[in-house]
Design a protein around this motif. Structure first.
Motif, mmCIF file in Angstrom:
data_model
loop_
_atom_site.group_PDB
_atom_site.id
_atom_site.type_symbol
_atom_site.label_atom_id
_atom_site.label_comp_id
_atom_site.label_asym_id
_atom_site.label_seq_id
_atom_site.Cartn_x
_atom_site.Cartn_y
_atom_site.Cartn_z
ATOM 1 N N LEU A 116 1.334 -1.569 0.050
ATOM 2 C CA LEU A 116 -0.480 0.311 0.077
ATOM 3 C C LEU A 116 0.972 1.293 0.107
ATOM 4 O O LEU A 116 0.351 2.498 -0.097
ATOM 5 N N GLY A 117 2.011 1.286 0.316
ATOM 6 C CA GLY A 117 3.233 2.385 0.526
ATOM 7 C C GLY A 117 2.271 3.243 1.237
ATOM 8 O O GLY A 117 3.361 4.418 1.617
ATOM 9 N N LYS A 118 2.101 2.735 2.356
ATOM 10 C CA LYS A 118 2.079 3.636 3.620
ATOM 11 C C LYS A 118 2.419 2.877 4.793
ATOM 12 O O LYS A 118 2.925 1.307 5.050
ATOM 13 N N SER A 119 3.045 3.773 5.900
ATOM 14 C CA SER A 119 4.163 3.072 7.355
ATOM 15 C C SER A 119 2.998 2.632 7.609
ATOM 16 O O SER A 119 1.876 2.845 8.086
ATOM 17 N N VAL A 129 -0.270 -4.300 19.637
ATOM 18 C CA VAL A 129 0.305 -5.069 20.419
ATOM 19 C C VAL A 129 0.800 -5.945 19.507
ATOM 20 O O VAL A 129 1.524 -7.235 20.862
ATOM 21 N N ALA A 130 -0.072 -6.097 18.276
ATOM 22 C CA ALA A 130 0.339 -7.542 17.753
ATOM 23 C C ALA A 130 0.827 -6.935 15.874
ATOM 24 O O ALA A 130 -0.509 -6.217 15.808
ATOM 25 N N LEU A 131 0.977 -7.596 15.211
ATOM 26 C CA LEU A 131 1.183 -6.937 13.173
ATOM 27 C C LEU A 131 0.356 -8.643 12.785
ATOM 28 O O LEU A 131 0.896 -9.183 13.177
ATOM 29 N N ALA A 132 -0.180 -8.340 11.940
ATOM 30 C CA ALA A 132 -0.420 -9.218 10.817
ATOM 31 C C ALA A 132 -0.085 -9.211 9.911
ATOM 32 O O ALA A 132 -0.358 -7.770 8.990
ATOM 33 N N ALA A 133 0.952 -9.379 8.610
ATOM 34 C CA ALA A 133 1.812 -9.097 8.361
ATOM 35 C C ALA A 133 2.417 -9.644 7.670
ATOM 36 O O ALA A 133 2.830 -10.889 7.482
ATOM 37 N N ASP A 134 2.274 -10.203 5.975
ATOM 38 C CA ASP A 134 2.765 -11.594 4.983
ATOM 39 C C ASP A 134 3.924 -11.315 4.722
ATOM 40 O O ASP A 134 4.732 -12.037 4.567
ATOM 41 N N ASP A 135 4.759 -10.443 4.874
ATOM 42 C CA ASP A 135 6.003 -9.862 4.601
ATOM 43 C C ASP A 135 6.718 -10.140 6.141
ATOM 44 O O ASP A 135 6.293 -9.855 6.796
ATOM 45 N N ALA A 138 10.282 -4.998 9.872
ATOM 46 C CA ALA A 138 11.694 -3.576 10.217
ATOM 47 C C ALA A 138 11.110 -4.155 11.918
ATOM 48 O O ALA A 138 12.212 -4.043 12.867
ATOM 49 N N PHE A 139 10.227 -3.620 12.094
ATOM 50 C CA PHE A 139 9.426 -3.497 13.465
ATOM 51 C C PHE A 139 9.501 -5.404 14.326
ATOM 52 O O PHE A 139 8.456 -5.037 13.756
ATOM 53 N N LEU A 142 7.331 -6.817 18.786
ATOM 54 C CA LEU A 142 5.464 -7.284 18.660
ATOM 55 C C LEU A 142 5.717 -8.699 17.831
ATOM 56 O O LEU A 142 5.846 -9.203 17.198
ATOM 57 N N PRO A 143 4.458 -9.207 18.506
ATOM 58 C CA PRO A 143 4.444 -11.093 18.375
ATOM 59 C C PRO A 143 3.666 -10.439 16.646
ATOM 60 O O PRO A 143 2.881 -9.813 16.341
ATOM 61 N N ARG A 144 3.799 -11.419 15.924
ATOM 62 C CA ARG A 144 3.638 -10.945 14.218
ATOM 63 C C ARG A 144 2.875 -12.735 13.732
ATOM 64 O O ARG A 144 3.358 -13.350 13.975
#
Length: 163
Positions: A116-119, A129-135, A138-139, A142-144
């Motif tokens: 999406l080109g967004k930060s 408190v957690a991330l859902a990202a397929d790639d 760098a941060f 947090l649990p991903r």
């Protein structure tokens, strides 16, 4: 009732995740409700209900043997209701899942798509408190989860919210 959010930029997959996450949580015995923030016209109900709202009714309830929906019209000069006001209207649920409201004070999982080109929100927003990202991200503090890891995300939410 516990409150947990799914946040991210438009197009990141929040709604897609929620549609898959809700059955996973319900299957774990969680009684839940949702609040979805949108910038689109959230007209709900049949044409008669919308006609009553256009005519000036502040709230319209559409009821059937299987469900009912409350539509509250915000008239010119009125403010969008604060999230706290909306949350206070839910009862009898174990969990309220909130989609959107990126900057609100409840804990949330960020759904992030670098395409999406967004930060990312997480580095600046302490309520993530957690991330859902397929790639890979760098941060890494947090649990991903991958965005398709519905079972893992459901487990995390249940553990985090202690339900």
């Amino acid at each position: 009732m516990k409150v947990f959010g799914i946040a991210g930029w438009s197009g990141s997959g929040k709604t897609t995740l929620l549609i898959r996450l809700i059955p996973a949580l319900v299957g774990r015995g969680v009684r839940l409700a949702t609040v979805k923030h949108t910038h689109h016209d959230p007209a709900v109900g049949d044409e008669e209900c919308r006609a009553l709202a256009r005519a000036g009714a502040v709230e319209c309830v559409v009821a059937s043997p299987r469900r009912f929906a409350l539509v509250h019209e915000i008239h010119p000069g009125e403010e969008e209701p604060p999230l706290d006001w909306l949350v206070a209207r839910f009862a009898g649920c174990d969990l309220l899942l909130i989609e959107g409201y990126k900057w609100a004070s409840h804990a949330k999982l960020e759904v992030w798509d670098p395409g999406l080109g967004k930060s990312m929100l997480a580095p600046e927003e302490a309520t993530v408190v957690a991330l859902a990202a397929d790639d890979p991200v760098a941060f890494g503090a947090l649990p991903r989860f991958n965005r398709d890891d519905v079972a893992g995300i459901a487990d995390f939410i249940c553990q985090y919210c202690q339900i």
